[in-house]
Design a protein around this motif. Structure first.
Motif, PDB file in Angstrom:
ATOM      1  N   ILE A   1       9.731   1.338  -1.418  1.00 47.65           N
ATOM      2  CA  ILE A   1       8.967   1.953   0.229  1.00 47.65           C
ATOM      3  C   ILE A   1       8.412   1.170   0.592  1.00 47.65           C
ATOM      4  N   HIS A   2       9.354   0.847   2.194  1.00 49.91           N
ATOM      5  CA  HIS A   2       8.920   0.382   3.085  1.00 49.91           C
ATOM      6  C   HIS A   2       7.646   0.496   4.261  1.00 49.91           C
ATOM      7  N   TYR A   3       8.297   1.719   4.329  1.00 43.83           N
ATOM      8  CA  TYR A   3       7.478   2.583   5.711  1.00 43.83           C
ATOM      9  C   TYR A   3       7.269   3.570   5.534  1.00 43.83           C
TER      10      TYR A   3
ATOM     11  N   LYS B   1       0.948  -1.411  -0.111  1.00 43.77           N
ATOM     12  CA  LYS B   1      -0.292  -0.099  -0.122  1.00 43.77           C
ATOM     13  C   LYS B   1       0.663   1.720   0.000  1.00 43.77           C
ATOM     14  N   TYR B   2       1.648   0.835   0.807  1.00 43.19           N
ATOM     15  CA  TYR B   2       2.809   2.102   0.499  1.00 43.19           C
ATOM     16  C   TYR B   2       3.260   2.668  -0.397  1.00 43.19           C
ATOM     17  N   ASN B   3       3.790   2.210  -1.707  1.00 40.43           N
ATOM     18  CA  ASN B   3       4.193   1.827  -3.151  1.00 40.43           C
ATOM     19  C   ASN B   3       2.991   2.263  -3.658  1.00 40.43           C
ATOM     20  N   LYS B   4       1.741   2.340  -3.800  1.00 39.20           N
ATOM     21  CA  LYS B   4       0.745   3.550  -4.443  1.00 39.20           C
ATOM     22  C   LYS B   4       0.781   4.430  -4.325  1.00 39.20           C
ATOM     23  N   PRO B   5       0.686   4.946  -5.260  1.00 41.95           N
ATOM     24  CA  PRO B   5       0.472   6.290  -5.866  1.00 41.95           C
ATOM     25  C   PRO B   5      -0.359   6.731  -4.621  1.00 41.95           C
ATOM     26  N   ARG B   6      -0.479   8.129  -4.247  1.00 36.41           N
ATOM     27  CA  ARG B   6      -2.011   8.918  -3.255  1.00 36.41           C
ATOM     28  C   ARG B   6      -2.506   9.939  -4.664  1.00 36.41           C
TER      29      ARG B   6
END
Length: 158
Positions: free
Chosen positions: A86-88, A26-31
């Motif tokens: 991105i891991h966090y 989820k962290y790696n999906k662009p907002r």
């Protein structure tokens, strides 16, 4: 025990590791509120990033060791370069964290920055400084630590 191969965090169950991996995805999906940047802008920022990394590589022994530096960038710039790694992410502080380790990590950053020599700097008289990424994997030995241990064994202290 189940371990995340990237951050080395341990989980009691396979389900715990799967949940962790789902969150990381989820962290790696662009907002939706992040701007899409032109390719040329991203490449220029990569060049600036490489310049700053190399600027902080000193040839003096006293300045060697673990170092960190920060460089201002927009959230869009960071996400464009490091998406997928991105891991966090903290939505409260808007801090992103990526983890790159060992020789594989160096190669990954080389691909992300489109530059194989991003972490080295050459000086006159064939001197060179370079980035060595941290080693958390006990199977992969730190070559600098090994070299220092050999040197210390050869030169007895008086």
């Amino acid at each position: 025990m189940f371990r995340c191969l990237i951050c080395c965090k341990e989980f009691k169950t396979k389900r715990g590791l799967e949940k962790h991996n789902t969150i990381v995805k989820k962290y790696n999906k662009p907002r939706s509120d992040l701007d899409l940047l032109p390719h040329t802008t991203t490449n220029k920022y990569k060049q600036i990033l490489i310049y700053w990394i190399q600027k902080h590589l000193s040839k003096y022994y006293k300045k060697s060791g673990k170092q960190t530096f920060s460089l201002a960038c927009t959230e869009s710039q960071f996400f464009t370069i490091f998406a997928g790694y991105i891991h966090y992410y903290s939505s409260r502080t808007r801090i992103y964290r990526c983890i790159f380790q060992g020789s594989d990590g160096y190669q990954t950053i080389s691909k992300l920055l489109n530059n194989n020599s991003w972490g080295q700097k050459n000086y006159e008289h064939q001197q060179q400084t370079f980035v060595l990424l941290g080693y958390n994997n006990e199977q992969e030995e730190n070559p600098l630590l090994r070299a220092l241990q050999k040197k210390n064994k050869k030169t007895p202290k008086v």
